[in-house]
Scaffold this active site. Structure first.
Site, PDB file in Angstrom:
ATOM      1  N   THR A   1       0.838  -1.194   0.000  1.00 33.29           N
ATOM      2  CA  THR A   1       0.000   0.000   0.000  1.00 33.29           C
ATOM      3  C   THR A   1       0.876   1.248   0.000  1.00 33.29           C
ATOM      4  O   THR A   1       1.725   1.413   0.876  1.00 33.29           O
ATOM      5  CB  THR A   1      -0.924  -0.002   1.228  1.00 33.29           C
ATOM      6  OG1 THR A   1      -1.777  -1.147   1.158  1.00 33.29           O
ATOM      7  CG2 THR A   1      -1.790   1.254   1.266  1.00 33.29           C
TER       8      THR A   1
ATOM      9  N   LYS B   1      -0.667  -1.206  -4.412  1.00 32.42           N
ATOM     10  CA  LYS B   1      -2.034  -0.769  -4.096  1.00 32.42           C
ATOM     11  C   LYS B   1      -2.058   0.725  -3.781  1.00 32.42           C
ATOM     12  O   LYS B   1      -1.333   1.182  -2.895  1.00 32.42           O
ATOM     13  CB  LYS B   1      -2.590  -1.547  -2.897  1.00 32.42           C
ATOM     14  CG  LYS B   1      -4.043  -1.207  -2.578  1.00 32.42           C
ATOM     15  CD  LYS B   1      -4.539  -2.016  -1.390  1.00 32.42           C
ATOM     16  CE  LYS B   1      -6.035  -1.796  -1.166  1.00 32.42           C
ATOM     17  NZ  LYS B   1      -6.368  -0.398  -0.839  1.00 32.42           N
TER      18      LYS B   1
ATOM     19  N   HIS C   1      -8.283   4.634  -1.708  1.00 28.64           N
ATOM     20  CA  HIS C   1      -8.431   4.209  -0.317  1.00 28.64           C
ATOM     21  C   HIS C   1      -9.847   4.463   0.200  1.00 28.64           C
ATOM     22  O   HIS C   1     -10.058   4.828   1.357  1.00 28.64           O
ATOM     23  CB  HIS C   1      -7.406   4.901   0.579  1.00 28.64           C
ATOM     24  CG  HIS C   1      -6.829   3.999   1.629  1.00 28.64           C
ATOM     25  ND1 HIS C   1      -5.771   3.160   1.385  1.00 28.64           N
ATOM     26  CD2 HIS C   1      -7.169   3.779   2.917  1.00 28.64           C
ATOM     27  CE1 HIS C   1      -5.472   2.484   2.475  1.00 28.64           C
ATOM     28  NE2 HIS C   1      -6.323   2.832   3.425  1.00 28.64           N
TER      29      HIS C   1
ATOM     30  N   GLY D   1     -15.768   2.289  -3.476  1.00 30.87           N
ATOM     31  CA  GLY D   1     -17.123   2.676  -3.853  1.00 30.87           C
ATOM     32  C   GLY D   1     -17.988   1.593  -4.467  1.00 30.87           C
ATOM     33  O   GLY D   1     -19.152   1.848  -4.781  1.00 30.87           O
TER      34      GLY D   1
ATOM     35  N   ARG E   1     -20.501  -1.344  -4.790  1.00 31.98           N
ATOM     36  CA  ARG E   1     -21.581  -1.834  -3.941  1.00 31.98           C
ATOM     37  C   ARG E   1     -22.497  -2.836  -4.645  1.00 31.98           C
ATOM     38  O   ARG E   1     -23.245  -3.547  -3.982  1.00 31.98           O
ATOM     39  CB  ARG E   1     -22.451  -0.649  -3.465  1.00 31.98           C
ATOM     40  CG  ARG E   1     -21.709   0.405  -2.649  1.00 31.98           C
ATOM     41  CD  ARG E   1     -21.292  -0.109  -1.297  1.00 31.98           C
ATOM     42  NE  ARG E   1     -20.599   0.917  -0.522  1.00 31.98           N
ATOM     43  CZ  ARG E   1     -19.280   1.081  -0.488  1.00 31.98           C
ATOM     44  NH1 ARG E   1     -18.502   0.270  -1.215  1.00 31.98           N
ATOM     45  NH2 ARG E   1     -18.725   2.016   0.251  1.00 31.98           N
TER      46      ARG E   1
END
Length: 389
Positions: free
Chosen positions: A159, A256, A280, A313, A315
Protein backbone atom coordinates in the site's frame (compact mmCIF):
# COMPACT_ATOMS: atom_id res chain seq x y z
CA UNK A 1 -38.75 -11.45 8.91
CA UNK A 2 -36.37 -14.15 7.67
CA UNK A 3 -32.64 -13.64 7.23
CA UNK A 4 -32.91 -13.94 3.44
CA UNK A 5 -35.66 -11.33 3.18
CA UNK A 6 -34.02 -8.92 5.59
CA UNK A 7 -30.68 -8.74 3.74
CA UNK A 8 -31.11 -8.06 0.04
CA UNK A 9 -28.16 -5.77 -0.72
CA UNK A 10 -25.03 -4.12 0.67
CA UNK A 11 -26.99 -1.23 2.18
CA UNK A 12 -28.98 -3.64 4.35
CA UNK A 13 -25.76 -4.98 5.85
CA UNK A 14 -24.43 -1.46 6.43
CA UNK A 15 -27.54 -0.48 8.38
CA UNK A 16 -27.38 -3.63 10.48
CA UNK A 17 -23.67 -3.16 11.14
CA UNK A 18 -24.20 0.40 12.37
CA UNK A 19 -26.94 -0.81 14.71
CA UNK A 20 -24.50 -3.30 16.21
CA UNK A 21 -21.27 -1.28 16.38
CA UNK A 22 -20.31 1.44 18.86
CA UNK A 23 -20.18 4.77 17.05
CA UNK A 24 -16.39 5.08 17.27
CA UNK A 25 -15.95 1.95 15.15
CA UNK A 26 -18.94 2.43 12.84
CA UNK A 27 -17.70 5.90 11.90
CA UNK A 28 -14.15 4.61 11.41
CA UNK A 29 -15.36 2.08 8.84
CA UNK A 30 -17.75 4.44 7.04
CA UNK A 31 -15.86 7.73 7.17
CA UNK A 32 -13.81 9.59 4.58
CA UNK A 33 -11.29 12.42 4.47
CA UNK A 34 -12.26 16.02 5.34
CA UNK A 35 -15.48 16.89 3.38
CA UNK A 36 -15.79 13.28 2.14
CA UNK A 37 -16.10 14.55 -1.43
CA UNK A 38 -13.98 11.73 -2.86
CA UNK A 39 -15.99 9.22 -0.84
CA UNK A 40 -19.21 10.57 -2.35
CA UNK A 41 -17.83 10.65 -5.91
CA UNK A 42 -16.80 7.02 -5.66
CA UNK A 43 -20.45 6.06 -5.43
CA UNK A 44 -22.07 8.81 -7.48
CA UNK A 45 -19.96 8.34 -10.61
CA UNK A 46 -21.38 4.89 -11.29
CA UNK A 47 -24.59 6.73 -12.18
CA UNK A 48 -22.80 8.43 -15.09
CA UNK A 49 -22.30 5.05 -16.81
CA UNK A 50 -25.28 3.22 -18.31
CA UNK A 51 -25.37 -0.36 -19.54
CA UNK A 52 -26.45 -1.43 -23.02
CA UNK A 53 -29.34 -3.89 -23.08
CA UNK A 54 -29.20 -6.46 -25.89
CA UNK A 55 -31.91 -9.07 -26.52
CA UNK A 56 -32.59 -12.11 -28.71
CA UNK A 57 -29.10 -13.48 -28.19
CA UNK A 58 -28.17 -17.12 -27.76
CA UNK A 59 -27.52 -17.02 -24.02
CA UNK A 60 -25.72 -19.80 -22.19
CA UNK A 61 -25.37 -20.42 -18.47
CA UNK A 62 -23.54 -17.37 -17.08
CA UNK A 63 -19.81 -17.71 -16.48
CA UNK A 64 -18.36 -14.94 -14.33
CA UNK A 65 -15.11 -16.72 -13.50
CA UNK A 66 -11.95 -14.78 -14.19
CA UNK A 67 -8.26 -15.49 -14.76
CA UNK A 68 -6.10 -13.38 -12.46
CA UNK A 69 -2.33 -13.71 -12.15
CA UNK A 70 -2.43 -17.20 -13.69
CA UNK A 71 -5.15 -18.40 -11.28
CA UNK A 72 -8.81 -18.82 -12.20
CA UNK A 73 -11.29 -17.61 -9.61
CA UNK A 74 -15.02 -18.27 -9.61
CA UNK A 75 -15.94 -14.60 -9.18
CA UNK A 76 -14.47 -11.29 -10.43
CA UNK A 77 -14.74 -9.67 -7.00
CA UNK A 78 -13.68 -10.38 -3.46
CA UNK A 79 -13.02 -8.87 -0.03
CA UNK A 80 -10.58 -5.97 0.02
CA UNK A 81 -8.25 -5.54 3.00
CA UNK A 82 -9.73 -3.68 5.97
CA UNK A 83 -8.02 -3.27 9.32
CA UNK A 84 -9.35 -4.42 12.68
CA UNK A 85 -12.21 -6.56 11.35
CA UNK A 86 -11.78 -8.82 14.37
CA UNK A 87 -12.60 -5.79 16.51
CA UNK A 88 -16.00 -5.27 14.89
CA UNK A 89 -16.93 -8.92 15.45
CA UNK A 90 -14.76 -11.40 17.28
CA UNK A 91 -13.06 -13.59 14.68
CA UNK A 92 -14.22 -11.28 11.88
CA UNK A 93 -11.06 -11.60 9.78
CA UNK A 94 -11.26 -15.37 9.97
CA UNK A 95 -14.99 -15.43 9.16
CA UNK A 96 -14.43 -13.45 5.94
CA UNK A 97 -11.46 -15.66 5.02
CA UNK A 98 -13.54 -18.81 5.47
CA UNK A 99 -16.39 -17.46 3.35
CA UNK A 100 -13.96 -16.31 0.65
CA UNK A 101 -12.36 -19.76 0.51
CA UNK A 102 -15.79 -21.35 0.08
CA UNK A 103 -16.65 -18.81 -2.63
CA UNK A 104 -13.44 -19.57 -4.52
CA UNK A 105 -11.87 -16.12 -4.34
CA UNK A 106 -8.75 -14.74 -2.67
CA UNK A 107 -8.81 -13.13 0.76
CA UNK A 108 -6.50 -10.12 1.24
CA UNK A 109 -5.46 -9.69 4.87
CA UNK A 110 -4.43 -6.27 6.17
CA UNK A 111 -1.31 -5.65 8.24
CA UNK A 112 -3.76 -4.06 10.68
CA UNK A 113 -5.91 -7.19 10.91
CA UNK A 114 -6.52 -8.82 14.27
CA UNK A 115 -5.74 -12.34 12.97
CA UNK A 116 -2.31 -12.92 11.47
CA UNK A 117 -1.53 -14.72 8.18
CA UNK A 118 -0.48 -17.95 9.88
CA UNK A 119 -3.76 -18.15 11.81
CA UNK A 120 -5.79 -17.55 8.66
CA UNK A 121 -3.86 -20.22 6.75
CA UNK A 122 -4.13 -22.75 9.59
CA UNK A 123 -7.84 -22.23 10.24
CA UNK A 124 -9.02 -22.08 6.63
CA UNK A 125 -6.52 -24.35 4.89
CA UNK A 126 -5.94 -21.53 2.38
CA UNK A 127 -3.13 -18.99 2.68
CA UNK A 128 -4.32 -15.40 2.51
CA UNK A 129 -2.87 -12.73 0.32
CA UNK A 130 -1.39 -9.86 2.31
CA UNK A 131 -1.72 -6.08 2.24
CA UNK A 132 1.61 -4.71 3.45
CA UNK A 133 2.02 -1.38 5.22
CA UNK A 134 5.73 -0.62 5.56
CA UNK A 135 6.88 0.27 9.06
CA UNK A 136 9.70 2.73 9.81
CA UNK A 137 11.68 -0.18 11.32
CA UNK A 138 13.16 -2.58 8.71
CA UNK A 139 13.19 -5.36 11.32
CA UNK A 140 9.43 -5.05 11.72
CA UNK A 141 8.96 -5.26 7.94
CA UNK A 142 11.22 -8.31 7.81
CA UNK A 143 9.05 -9.97 10.46
CA UNK A 144 5.94 -9.26 8.38
CA UNK A 145 7.49 -10.92 5.33
CA UNK A 146 8.74 -13.84 7.41
CA UNK A 147 5.27 -14.52 8.79
CA UNK A 148 3.84 -14.31 5.28
CA UNK A 149 6.34 -16.88 3.99
CA UNK A 150 5.57 -19.24 6.87
CA UNK A 151 1.85 -18.94 6.13
CA UNK A 152 2.34 -19.67 2.42
CA UNK A 153 1.28 -16.20 1.23
CA UNK A 154 1.94 -15.92 -2.51
CA UNK A 155 0.85 -12.31 -3.17
CA UNK A 156 1.65 -9.07 -1.39
CA UNK A 157 -0.21 -5.81 -1.95
CA UNK A 158 2.14 -2.97 -1.01
CA UNK A 159 0.00 0.00 0.00
CA UNK A 160 1.54 3.28 -1.18
CA UNK A 161 -1.20 5.88 -0.69
CA UNK A 162 -1.14 6.18 3.11
CA UNK A 163 2.41 7.33 3.85
CA UNK A 164 0.70 10.61 4.75
CA UNK A 165 -2.40 9.93 6.82
CA UNK A 166 -5.30 12.22 5.96
CA UNK A 167 -7.72 13.74 8.44
CA UNK A 168 -10.98 11.88 8.91
CA UNK A 169 -13.08 14.26 10.91
CA UNK A 170 -15.41 11.59 12.27
CA UNK A 171 -12.41 9.83 13.80
CA UNK A 172 -11.10 13.05 15.29
CA UNK A 173 -14.46 13.77 16.91
CA UNK A 174 -14.72 10.23 18.24
CA UNK A 175 -11.12 10.05 19.42
CA UNK A 176 -10.26 7.02 17.30
CA UNK A 177 -6.47 6.45 17.42
CA UNK A 178 -6.30 9.02 20.23
CA UNK A 179 -7.43 6.66 23.00
CA UNK A 180 -5.42 3.72 24.26
CA UNK A 181 -7.88 2.45 26.85
CA UNK A 182 -11.59 2.21 27.52
CA UNK A 183 -12.64 5.62 28.82
CA UNK A 184 -15.96 6.41 30.55
CA UNK A 185 -17.21 7.93 27.28
CA UNK A 186 -16.35 4.73 25.38
CA UNK A 187 -17.90 2.62 28.09
CA UNK A 188 -21.15 4.54 27.59
CA UNK A 189 -21.00 3.84 23.84
CA UNK A 190 -20.34 0.16 24.49
CA UNK A 191 -23.29 -0.04 26.88
CA UNK A 192 -25.64 1.03 24.07
CA UNK A 193 -24.42 -1.87 21.91
CA UNK A 194 -24.92 -4.93 24.13
CA UNK A 195 -24.52 -7.48 21.32
CA UNK A 196 -21.08 -6.17 20.39
CA UNK A 197 -20.09 -5.72 24.03
CA UNK A 198 -21.05 -9.28 24.93
CA UNK A 199 -19.13 -10.56 21.91
CA UNK A 200 -15.99 -8.72 23.02
CA UNK A 201 -16.45 -9.94 26.60
CA UNK A 202 -16.22 -13.56 25.45
CA UNK A 203 -12.42 -13.42 25.47
CA UNK A 204 -9.39 -11.15 25.73
CA UNK A 205 -9.76 -7.75 24.06
CA UNK A 206 -8.53 -8.09 20.45
CA UNK A 207 -4.92 -7.34 19.56
CA UNK A 208 -3.13 -7.20 16.21
CA UNK A 209 -1.54 -10.62 15.98
CA UNK A 210 1.22 -9.87 13.49
CA UNK A 211 2.95 -7.58 16.03
CA UNK A 212 2.65 -10.06 18.89
CA UNK A 213 5.73 -9.80 21.11
CA UNK A 214 6.29 -6.15 20.20
CA UNK A 215 3.84 -4.63 22.68
CA UNK A 216 6.60 -2.43 24.10
CA UNK A 217 6.72 -0.62 20.75
CA UNK A 218 3.10 -0.84 19.64
CA UNK A 219 1.08 -0.94 22.85
CA UNK A 220 -1.32 -3.55 24.14
CA UNK A 221 -4.80 -3.97 22.71
CA UNK A 222 -6.20 -2.88 19.36
CA UNK A 223 -7.16 0.61 20.57
CA UNK A 224 -3.59 1.51 21.47
CA UNK A 225 -2.10 -0.41 18.56
CA UNK A 226 -4.22 1.38 15.96
CA UNK A 227 -2.58 4.69 16.75
CA UNK A 228 0.91 3.22 16.98
CA UNK A 229 0.67 1.37 13.68
CA UNK A 230 -0.59 4.44 11.83
CA UNK A 231 2.07 6.65 13.41
CA UNK A 232 4.89 4.31 12.39
CA UNK A 233 4.14 4.16 8.66
CA UNK A 234 7.16 4.77 6.44
CA UNK A 235 6.66 8.22 4.90
CA UNK A 236 9.53 7.94 2.41
CA UNK A 237 8.07 5.57 -0.18
CA UNK A 238 9.50 5.92 -3.69
CA UNK A 239 9.81 3.75 -6.77
CA UNK A 240 13.10 2.57 -5.30
CA UNK A 241 11.08 1.19 -2.38
CA UNK A 242 9.23 -1.00 -4.85
CA UNK A 243 12.49 -2.27 -6.33
CA UNK A 244 13.93 -3.03 -2.92
CA UNK A 245 10.84 -4.98 -1.88
CA UNK A 246 10.95 -6.87 -5.17
CA UNK A 247 14.40 -8.16 -4.19
CA UNK A 248 13.10 -9.21 -0.79
CA UNK A 249 9.90 -10.91 -1.95
CA UNK A 250 9.87 -13.81 -4.42
CA UNK A 251 6.10 -14.02 -4.77
CA UNK A 252 3.67 -11.86 -6.69
CA UNK A 253 3.86 -8.15 -5.95
CA UNK A 254 0.97 -5.72 -6.43
CA UNK A 255 1.13 -1.96 -5.84
CA UNK A 256 -2.03 -0.77 -4.10
CA UNK A 257 -3.06 2.87 -4.23
CA UNK A 258 -2.31 4.12 -7.73
CA UNK A 259 -4.82 6.57 -9.23
CA UNK A 260 -2.72 8.65 -11.63
CA UNK A 261 -2.05 7.94 -15.31
CA UNK A 262 1.67 8.72 -15.07
CA UNK A 263 2.06 6.53 -11.99
CA UNK A 264 0.33 3.68 -13.85
CA UNK A 265 2.66 4.16 -16.81
CA UNK A 266 5.67 3.95 -14.49
CA UNK A 267 4.23 0.84 -12.82
CA UNK A 268 4.07 -0.79 -16.24
CA UNK A 269 7.87 -0.54 -16.41
CA UNK A 270 8.49 -2.05 -12.98
CA UNK A 271 9.01 -5.70 -12.06
CA UNK A 272 5.60 -6.12 -10.48
CA UNK A 273 2.54 -8.22 -11.26
CA UNK A 274 -0.16 -5.57 -11.14
CA UNK A 275 -1.68 -2.58 -9.40
CA UNK A 276 -4.79 -1.70 -7.47
CA UNK A 277 -6.47 1.45 -8.77
CA UNK A 278 -7.58 2.90 -5.45
CA UNK A 279 -8.20 6.13 -3.58
CA UNK A 280 -8.43 4.21 -0.32
CA UNK A 281 -12.20 4.42 -0.29
CA UNK A 282 -12.13 8.21 -0.19
CA UNK A 283 -10.16 8.15 3.07
CA UNK A 284 -7.01 9.91 1.83
CA UNK A 285 -7.07 12.73 -0.79
CA UNK A 286 -10.25 14.77 -0.53
CA UNK A 287 -11.68 16.19 -3.79
CA UNK A 288 -10.04 13.40 -5.77
CA UNK A 289 -11.50 11.55 -8.73
CA UNK A 290 -13.57 8.40 -8.38
CA UNK A 291 -11.80 5.19 -9.29
CA UNK A 292 -14.51 4.08 -11.75
CA UNK A 293 -13.88 7.25 -13.78
CA UNK A 294 -10.19 6.34 -14.06
CA UNK A 295 -10.32 2.64 -15.03
CA UNK A 296 -10.06 3.04 -18.81
CA UNK A 297 -7.22 5.56 -18.67
CA UNK A 298 -5.27 3.58 -16.09
CA UNK A 299 -5.67 0.40 -18.14
CA UNK A 300 -4.32 2.13 -21.24
CA UNK A 301 -1.31 3.45 -19.33
CA UNK A 302 -0.65 0.15 -17.56
CA UNK A 303 -0.96 -2.00 -20.66
CA UNK A 304 -2.34 -5.52 -20.88
CA UNK A 305 0.52 -7.49 -19.34
CA UNK A 306 -0.12 -6.57 -15.71
CA UNK A 307 -3.24 -7.18 -13.64
CA UNK A 308 -5.52 -4.27 -12.87
CA UNK A 309 -7.53 -4.46 -9.66
CA UNK A 310 -9.85 -1.64 -8.63
CA UNK A 311 -11.58 -0.72 -5.37
CA UNK A 312 -13.37 2.20 -3.69
CA UNK A 313 -17.12 2.68 -3.85
CA UNK A 314 -18.24 -0.67 -5.31
CA UNK A 315 -21.58 -1.83 -3.94
CA UNK A 316 -23.43 -3.71 -6.71
CA UNK A 317 -22.90 -6.41 -9.31
CA UNK A 318 -23.60 -3.79 -11.97
CA UNK A 319 -20.66 -1.78 -10.58
CA UNK A 320 -18.44 -4.81 -11.12
CA UNK A 321 -19.70 -5.22 -14.69
CA UNK A 322 -18.88 -1.59 -15.46
CA UNK A 323 -15.34 -1.94 -14.12
CA UNK A 324 -14.66 -5.12 -16.13
CA UNK A 325 -16.01 -3.53 -19.33
CA UNK A 326 -13.71 -0.55 -18.77
CA UNK A 327 -10.66 -2.78 -18.45
CA UNK A 328 -10.33 -3.96 -14.85
CA UNK A 329 -9.54 -7.58 -14.05
CA UNK A 330 -10.85 -7.81 -10.49
CA UNK A 331 -12.81 -5.70 -8.00
CA UNK A 332 -11.95 -5.50 -4.31
CA UNK A 333 -14.69 -4.51 -1.86
CA UNK A 334 -13.64 -3.41 1.60
CA UNK A 335 -16.56 -1.87 3.47
CA UNK A 336 -19.30 -4.18 2.08
CA UNK A 337 -17.70 -7.35 3.47
CA UNK A 338 -16.83 -5.57 6.72
CA UNK A 339 -20.48 -4.60 7.14
CA UNK A 340 -21.58 -8.14 6.34
CA UNK A 341 -19.29 -9.81 8.87
CA UNK A 342 -20.11 -7.19 11.52
CA UNK A 343 -23.84 -7.71 11.04
CA UNK A 344 -24.04 -11.48 10.72
CA UNK A 345 -20.61 -13.09 10.87
CA UNK A 346 -19.54 -15.71 8.34
CA UNK A 347 -23.18 -16.33 7.43
CA UNK A 348 -23.55 -12.69 6.47
CA UNK A 349 -20.42 -12.75 4.31
CA UNK A 350 -21.60 -15.87 2.47
CA UNK A 351 -24.97 -14.23 1.91
CA UNK A 352 -23.29 -11.14 0.48
CA UNK A 353 -21.24 -13.29 -1.90
CA UNK A 354 -24.49 -14.91 -3.07
CA UNK A 355 -26.26 -11.58 -3.57
CA UNK A 356 -23.40 -10.01 -5.52
CA UNK A 357 -23.00 -13.14 -7.64
CA UNK A 358 -26.68 -13.05 -8.62
CA UNK A 359 -26.51 -9.31 -9.35
CA UNK A 360 -23.44 -9.75 -11.54
CA UNK A 361 -24.80 -12.73 -13.48
CA UNK A 362 -28.23 -11.17 -13.97
CA UNK A 363 -26.78 -7.89 -15.19
CA UNK A 364 -24.46 -9.68 -17.58
CA UNK A 365 -27.24 -11.73 -19.15
CA UNK A 366 -29.64 -8.81 -19.46
CA UNK A 367 -26.90 -7.20 -21.55
CA UNK A 368 -27.11 -10.20 -23.88
CA UNK A 369 -23.83 -11.71 -22.69
CA UNK A 370 -22.95 -15.06 -21.15
CA UNK A 371 -19.42 -14.61 -19.82
CA UNK A 372 -16.89 -12.07 -18.68
CA UNK A 373 -14.81 -12.97 -21.71
CA UNK A 374 -17.67 -11.80 -23.94
CA UNK A 375 -17.95 -8.63 -21.85
CA UNK A 376 -14.24 -7.92 -22.17
CA UNK A 377 -14.48 -8.43 -25.93
CA UNK A 378 -17.30 -5.86 -26.05
CA UNK A 379 -15.38 -3.48 -23.81
CA UNK A 380 -16.73 0.06 -23.64
CA UNK A 381 -19.15 -0.60 -26.49
CA UNK A 382 -21.28 -2.34 -23.86
CA UNK A 383 -21.53 0.95 -21.97
CA UNK A 384 -23.15 4.32 -22.52
CA UNK A 385 -21.60 7.44 -20.96
CA UNK A 386 -24.38 9.80 -20.00
CA UNK A 387 -22.29 12.95 -19.69
CA UNK A 388 -21.18 12.54 -23.32
CA UNK A 389 -24.66 12.34 -24.83
Amino acid sequence: MSFDRHFLNVDDFQKAARRRLPKIFADYVDGGAFTETTLKRNGADFERIALRQKVLTNLKDPDISTLLNSTRYTLPFGPGPVGYQGLYRRGGDLAIAKAAAKAGVPFVLSTFSIAGPETIARETGVAPQFQLYLDIDPDVNASYLSQCRKAGVDTIFLTVDTAITSVREKDVRNGFRAVDRITPHLAMQFATRPGWTLDMAMGPFPQVEIIKGREADFGKGALAQSGSLAGRLDKNLTWETIRTLRKQWDGKLIIKGISDIKDAAQAAKEDIDGIVLSNHGGRQLDHGLSTISLVAGIRQALGCEKSLYVDSGFRRGSDVIKAIALGADFVLMGRPFTWAVTAKGERGVSKLFQLLKVETETTLQLMGLSSLEELKAEGTSALRFLDKE
